[in-house]
Each structure stands twice: as C-alpha cells, then as structure tokens.
Write a protein that holds these residues in place. Structure first.
Motif, short mmCIF file in Angstrom:
data_model
loop_
_atom_site.label_atom_id
_atom_site.label_comp_id
_atom_site.label_asym_id
_atom_site.label_seq_id
_atom_site.Cartn_x
_atom_site.Cartn_y
_atom_site.Cartn_z
N ALA A 191 0.90 -1.16 -0.33
CA ALA A 191 0.00 0.14 -0.11
C ALA A 191 0.90 1.04 0.12
CB ALA A 191 -0.97 0.00 1.07
N ASP A 192 2.12 1.05 1.20
CA ASP A 192 3.01 2.27 0.47
C ASP A 192 3.41 2.80 -0.61
OD1 ASP A 192 2.37 3.11 3.35
OD2 ASP A 192 4.33 1.94 3.89
N GLU A 193 3.53 1.47 -0.99
CA GLU A 193 4.98 1.97 -2.39
C GLU A 193 3.30 1.99 -4.32
OE1 GLU A 193 6.34 1.33 -6.23
OE2 GLU A 193 6.97 1.99 -4.35
N TRP A 194 2.48 1.68 -4.00
CA TRP A 194 0.85 1.82 -4.57
C TRP A 194 0.46 3.56 -4.22
CZ3 TRP A 194 -3.49 4.24 -3.19
CH2 TRP A 194 -4.88 3.57 -4.29
N GLU A 195 0.33 4.45 -3.18
CA GLU A 195 0.62 5.37 -2.30
C GLU A 195 1.57 7.10 -2.95
OE1 GLU A 195 -0.25 7.71 1.54
OE2 GLU A 195 1.33 7.18 1.33
N ALA A 196 2.64 5.74 -3.18
CA ALA A 196 3.37 6.58 -3.77
C ALA A 196 4.46 6.64 -5.04
CB ALA A 196 5.39 5.96 -3.57
N ALA A 197 3.41 5.52 -6.10
CA ALA A 197 3.89 5.32 -7.48
C ALA A 197 2.39 6.10 -7.06
CB ALA A 197 3.67 3.68 -7.32
N TRP A 198 1.52 6.03 -7.35
CA TRP A 198 0.15 7.45 -7.74
C TRP A 198 0.62 8.90 -7.95
CZ3 TRP A 198 -3.63 7.56 -10.82
CH2 TRP A 198 -4.04 5.24 -11.47
N ASN A 199 1.31 8.48 -6.48
CA ASN A 199 1.52 10.49 -6.01
C ASN A 199 2.88 10.75 -6.66
OD1 ASN A 199 -0.26 10.65 -4.50
ND2 ASN A 199 0.51 10.01 -2.61
N ALA A 200 3.05 10.63 -7.61
CA ALA A 200 5.04 10.24 -8.44
C ALA A 200 4.41 10.46 -9.88
CB ALA A 200 5.99 9.36 -8.40
N LEU A 231 -4.81 10.83 -15.58
CA LEU A 231 -3.94 11.73 -15.32
C LEU A 231 -3.59 13.10 -16.12
CD1 LEU A 231 -1.11 9.36 -13.77
CD2 LEU A 231 -2.50 10.24 -12.53
N ASP A 232 -3.24 13.15 -17.27
CA ASP A 232 -3.62 13.99 -17.94
C ASP A 232 -4.70 15.94 -17.55
OD1 ASP A 232 -1.63 13.97 -19.82
OD2 ASP A 232 -2.64 13.02 -20.72
N GLN A 233 -5.86 14.70 -17.33
CA GLN A 233 -7.14 15.57 -17.10
C GLN A 233 -6.82 16.16 -15.26
OE1 GLN A 233 -10.72 13.63 -17.84
NE2 GLN A 233 -10.80 14.29 -20.19
N GLN A 234 -5.89 15.15 -14.59
CA GLN A 234 -5.78 15.52 -13.12
C GLN A 234 -4.80 15.80 -12.68
OE1 GLN A 234 -8.54 13.16 -10.07
NE2 GLN A 234 -8.92 12.31 -12.06
N PRO A 235 -3.62 16.85 -13.37
CA PRO A 235 -2.50 16.64 -12.61
C PRO A 235 -2.35 16.98 -11.26
CG PRO A 235 -3.50 19.08 -13.93
CD PRO A 235 -4.26 18.25 -13.63
N ASP A 236 -3.11 17.36 -10.24
CA ASP A 236 -3.16 17.68 -9.31
C ASP A 236 -3.39 16.01 -7.78
OD1 ASP A 236 -5.36 17.94 -9.47
OD2 ASP A 236 -6.08 18.92 -7.62
N LEU A 237 -3.63 15.30 -9.12
CA LEU A 237 -4.24 13.83 -8.48
C LEU A 237 -3.00 13.41 -7.25
CD1 LEU A 237 -6.41 11.88 -8.24
CD2 LEU A 237 -4.19 10.41 -9.61
N ASN A 269 -8.42 10.69 -1.72
CA ASN A 269 -7.54 11.34 -2.59
C ASN A 269 -7.78 13.54 -2.42
OD1 ASN A 269 -10.16 12.77 -3.52
ND2 ASN A 269 -10.69 12.09 -5.34
N GLN A 270 -6.68 13.73 -3.68
CA GLN A 270 -6.68 15.71 -3.64
C GLN A 270 -7.61 15.96 -2.97
OE1 GLN A 270 -6.75 13.77 -6.39
NE2 GLN A 270 -8.33 14.90 -7.81
N SER A 271 -9.11 16.05 -3.21
CA SER A 271 -10.40 16.36 -3.05
C SER A 271 -11.27 16.24 -1.81
CB SER A 271 -11.08 16.44 -4.27
OG SER A 271 -10.63 16.59 -5.37
N ASP A 272 -9.68 14.62 -0.96
CA ASP A 272 -10.52 14.10 0.75
C ASP A 272 -11.69 13.94 -0.07
OD1 ASP A 272 -10.23 14.21 3.57
OD2 ASP A 272 -12.30 15.59 3.60
N VAL A 273 -12.23 12.91 -1.01
CA VAL A 273 -13.20 12.03 -0.92
C VAL A 273 -12.60 10.28 -0.91
CG1 VAL A 273 -14.45 11.07 -3.48
CG2 VAL A 273 -13.65 13.55 -3.29
N LEU A 274 -13.81 9.56 0.21
CA LEU A 274 -12.71 9.21 0.35
C LEU A 274 -13.40 7.27 -0.59
CD1 LEU A 274 -12.12 6.65 2.81
CD2 LEU A 274 -14.61 6.55 3.31
N ALA A 275 -12.31 6.82 -1.14
CA ALA A 275 -12.42 5.63 -2.14
C ALA A 275 -11.18 4.80 -1.39
CB ALA A 275 -11.78 6.20 -3.72
N ALA A 276 -12.29 3.06 -2.65
CA ALA A 276 -11.39 2.00 -2.07
C ALA A 276 -11.18 1.50 -3.36
CB ALA A 276 -12.27 1.05 -1.66
N GLU A 277 -9.67 0.59 -2.97
CA GLU A 277 -9.11 0.41 -4.58
C GLU A 277 -9.11 -1.42 -3.63
OE1 GLU A 277 -7.75 0.53 -8.43
OE2 GLU A 277 -8.25 1.91 -7.10
N THR A 278 -10.24 -2.15 -4.24
CA THR A 278 -10.11 -3.67 -3.83
C THR A 278 -8.92 -4.68 -5.15
OG1 THR A 278 -12.11 -3.59 -3.19
CG2 THR A 278 -11.56 -5.72 -3.67
#
Length: 113
Positions: A7-16, A60-66, A86-95
């Motif tokens: 999960a840490d790697e998943w978060e870091a990869a997305w944030n990069a 990602l092109d549509q959400q550069p601040d993701l 996410n950056q808009s404080d929306v709660l989400a879940a990835e299964t």
C-alpha cells in the motif's frame, strides 16, 4: 506479501504519477472496474494492462494534481483493499486481487459520493 508495504508503494507510485511504476504491479490480462472510467472510455470495465495504461494516462492528464493518502489497508485471502482519500478529500477504496505470481489480476475502484 507485506500488504502495508504494498500500500505504501501503491500510494508513492500514484503520487509520483509514474505509470510504469504503477502498472508494474498488474498482470498483462488484468481486469479493472471503475464507474469513473465511464467518463473517459464509455465503459466501466477495462481489460488488459495496455488499455489500463491508456485510461490512466488520460485520467492523469485531466487531473495533474491527483494525489492519494492511504487511510487503511484491509487484508483478505489473495487480495487486499486500500482505503484512501484523494486530493479532494473524497474517500475511495481499491480492491486488488492477486494471481499466484503476485501480480494484480483484478482490481475495482469505488468512490464515495
């Protein structure tokens, strides 16, 4: 598998915004489901890593601040659920369901609201 480390790697990869790093965890024949995919692809189910790359590149092109912040990780048999905001404080879940090779074979994203 160390689910917290994943999960840490998943978060870091997305944030990069590093698609190669993100997609390295997915099998070539992955199936991804998300209601949000409907807006960009016209369908809620995406088949294959190449199609998933195209979808996420457009997103990602549509959400550069993701950005994501992992809130919790739930473990299951051969699978895990990552709860995040996410950056808009929306709660989400990835299964994520893993194959025997440790790659994700099936993924589903759900978003609050």
């Amino acid at each position: 598998m160390d689910y917290a480390a994943f999960a840490d790697e998943w978060e870091a990869a997305w944030n990069a915004h590093d698609l190669d790093r993100i997609l390295a965890h997915y099998s070539a024949d992955v199936v991804f489901r998300s209601q949000k995919a409907m807006r960009l692809t016209g369908r809620g189910e995406i088949h294959g890593r190449d199609a998933l790359r195209a979808y996420w590149a457009a997103a990602l092109d549509q959400q550069p601040d993701l950005s994501f912040i992992v809130v919790d990780v739930l473990r299951g048999h051969g699978m895990l659920v990552i709860l995040y905001r996410n950056q808009s404080d929306v709660l989400a879940a990835e299964t994520l369901r893993f194959g025997t090779d440790g790659l994700i074979v099936e993924a589903s994203a759900c978003h609050k609201g």
